[in-house]
Design an enzyme around this catalytic site. Structure first.
Site, mmCIF file in Angstrom:
data_model
loop_
_atom_site.group_PDB
_atom_site.id
_atom_site.type_symbol
_atom_site.label_atom_id
_atom_site.label_comp_id
_atom_site.label_asym_id
_atom_site.label_seq_id
_atom_site.Cartn_x
_atom_site.Cartn_y
_atom_site.Cartn_z
ATOM 1 N N MET A 30 0.848 -1.204 0.000
ATOM 2 C CA MET A 30 0.000 0.000 0.000
ATOM 3 C C MET A 30 0.877 1.246 0.000
ATOM 4 O O MET A 30 0.406 2.344 0.324
ATOM 5 C CB MET A 30 -0.934 -0.023 1.203
ATOM 6 N N ALA A 32 4.110 3.933 0.925
ATOM 7 C CA ALA A 32 4.849 4.432 2.095
ATOM 8 C C ALA A 32 5.910 3.374 2.460
ATOM 9 O O ALA A 32 5.964 2.884 3.585
ATOM 10 C CB ALA A 32 3.919 4.746 3.259
ATOM 11 N N LEU A 33 6.705 3.060 1.467
ATOM 12 C CA LEU A 33 7.600 1.908 1.568
ATOM 13 C C LEU A 33 8.750 2.149 2.531
ATOM 14 O O LEU A 33 9.260 3.256 2.668
ATOM 15 C CB LEU A 33 8.151 1.551 0.176
ATOM 16 N N GLY A 36 11.271 -2.926 5.266
ATOM 17 C CA GLY A 36 10.511 -4.182 5.344
ATOM 18 C C GLY A 36 9.997 -4.548 3.961
ATOM 19 O O GLY A 36 10.117 -5.693 3.508
ATOM 20 N N HIS A 37 9.426 -3.558 3.278
ATOM 21 C CA HIS A 37 8.918 -3.804 1.917
ATOM 22 C C HIS A 37 10.069 -4.173 0.968
ATOM 23 O O HIS A 37 9.958 -5.123 0.193
ATOM 24 C CB HIS A 37 8.236 -2.547 1.361
ATOM 25 N N GLN A 150 5.816 -11.629 7.483
ATOM 26 C CA GLN A 150 5.323 -12.267 8.713
ATOM 27 C C GLN A 150 4.740 -11.225 9.672
ATOM 28 O O GLN A 150 3.938 -11.547 10.552
ATOM 29 C CB GLN A 150 6.458 -13.026 9.396
ATOM 30 N N ARG A 189 2.646 2.894 9.018
ATOM 31 C CA ARG A 189 1.940 3.717 10.008
ATOM 32 C C ARG A 189 2.905 4.375 10.997
ATOM 33 O O ARG A 189 2.532 5.337 11.670
ATOM 34 C CB ARG A 189 0.886 2.885 10.744
HETATM 35 P P1 AMP Z 1 1.528 -3.054 3.409
HETATM 36 O O1 AMP Z 1 2.092 -2.012 2.514
HETATM 37 O O2 AMP Z 1 1.455 -2.655 4.842
HETATM 38 O O3 AMP Z 1 0.238 -3.621 2.878
HETATM 39 O O4 AMP Z 1 2.564 -4.256 3.378
HETATM 40 C C1 AMP Z 1 2.942 -4.878 2.179
HETATM 41 C C2 AMP Z 1 3.713 -6.129 2.500
HETATM 42 O O5 AMP Z 1 4.884 -5.785 3.241
HETATM 43 C C3 AMP Z 1 2.917 -7.107 3.377
HETATM 44 O O6 AMP Z 1 3.149 -8.429 2.922
HETATM 45 C C4 AMP Z 1 3.495 -6.874 4.741
HETATM 46 O O7 AMP Z 1 3.390 -7.994 5.596
HETATM 47 C C5 AMP Z 1 4.953 -6.582 4.408
HETATM 48 N N1 AMP Z 1 5.595 -5.865 5.506
HETATM 49 C C6 AMP Z 1 5.119 -4.774 6.162
HETATM 50 N N2 AMP Z 1 5.961 -4.418 7.154
HETATM 51 C C7 AMP Z 1 6.978 -5.306 7.132
HETATM 52 C C8 AMP Z 1 8.161 -5.478 7.922
HETATM 53 N N3 AMP Z 1 8.456 -4.665 8.940
HETATM 54 N N4 AMP Z 1 9.003 -6.504 7.601
HETATM 55 C C9 AMP Z 1 8.708 -7.344 6.569
HETATM 56 N N5 AMP Z 1 7.613 -7.229 5.796
HETATM 57 C C10 AMP Z 1 6.756 -6.226 6.071
#
Ligand code: AMP
Length: 282
Positions: A30, A32-33, A36-37, A150, A189
């Site tokens: 979504m 705001a990378l 983790g992304h 995870q 967030r």
């Molecule tokens: P989001 O943009 O929040 O929908 O996340 C996209 C993907 O990145 C999802 O598969 C999340 O589980 C993964 N993700 C989010 N935060 C982390 C993190 N700190 N470490 C690893 N993967 C993450």
């Protein structure tokens, strides 16, 4: 990296890429990378010849209008980060491209028990929205591998179930949670927190570690109660702290000392809702 707004164009480009590369990795986000992304992207690069990312703030998975409105947007930085980490294709659709017939669900996903607990209980309809968007994205990208974090533990189990429901052969690769130096799980967030708040918010990880270090077979009720109290004392408003069986998220009150467990928490820090988890006996 090539950026596409329209499904038809991305479908065409992925097909072209498939002529030379057999494995296609997909990382839905979504935006705001953060690292983790990008760690998911790097994982895909190791396994797949073609890596596709998407950025789409999916309205159907938000259960709180304010959370949706305030979801951080950092598109220029995101494009830079994706490009720098070797993403081949970015799919950047608008709502009408993802939901040409409107956002009202056309299909119900039978997630059973999984959507009645934890995130499912506190955010009713959230996982239906997640499945709705992931299903559409998979239809468009048709990857061989799907990379997810995870960090969103229950979401990973939901997507595993979705792939089973759809008789899909896509390989789900679950990647470890990346954390700040103080232990706080990286999250889009977190952009809504000040540096001081981020320091304080790391207590959520300290609580998970405490549970991991202190768990013993027998009753877990006191440990769960203490963990929730610890969050409250440190300024959180917890939705839940639960210890559950790692493979199906059934809550465990009395542990046999063998079954693999996960501790999961969701808590508000001010207006920002944070989630995190830790596998306990790996
Ligand atoms: P989001 O943009 O929040 O929908 O996340 C996209 C993907 O990145 C999802 O598969 C999340 O589980 C993964 N993700 C989010 N935060 C982390 C993190 N700190 N470490 C690893 N993967 C993450």
């Amino acid at each position: 990296m090539i950026i596409f707004k329209y499904a038809a164009d991305v479908i065409h480009q992925v097909k072209k890429g498939r002529q030379t590369e057999t494995a296609t990795g997909f990382i839905p986000t979504m935006g705001a990378l953060h690292q983790g992304h990008t760690s998911l992207l790097q994982k895909s690069k190791q396994v797949c010849g073609l890596t596709v990312g998407s950025i789409f703030i999916n309205p159907t998975q938000f259960t709180n209008a304010d959370d949706f409105k305030k979801y951080p947007v950092t598109l220029e930085n995101d494009i830079y980060a994706l490009e720098k980490n070797g993403c081949d294709i970015l799919f950047l659709p608008e709502v009408k491209e993802m939901y040409p017939n409107g956002t009202i669900p056309e299909k119900h996903f039978d997630l059973g028990y999984l959507e009645t607990i934890l995130e499912g209980k506190f955010r009713p309809g959230h996982f239906q929205g997640v499945c709705q968007v992931v299903c559409r994205l998979l239809e468009i990208i048709s990857p061989t591998h799907l990379f997810m974090g995870q960090k969103d533990y229950q979401q990973c189990l939901v997507i595993k179930r979705l792939l089973e429901l759809e008789n899909s052969e896509i390989v789900l690769v679950i990647c470890e949670t990346l954390r700040e130096a103080n232990g706080l799980a990286m999250s889009s967030r977190n952009l809504r927190l000040s540096d001081q708040q981020k320091e304080q918010a790391s207590h959520i990880y300290k609580m998970l570690l405490h549970v991991k270090q202190n768990i013993t077979s027998g009753s877990l009720l006191l440990l769960k109660k203490e963990a929730k109290e610890y969050l409250t004392i440190n300024g959180f408003k917890p939705d839940y702290v639960e210890i559950a069986t790692a493979n199906n998220l059934k809550p465990v009150d009395k542990w046999d000392g063998k079954t693999e467990l996960v501790v999961l928490a969701a808590a508000y820090f001010g207006e920002v809702r944070l989630i995190d988890n830790l596998i306990l006996n790996q």
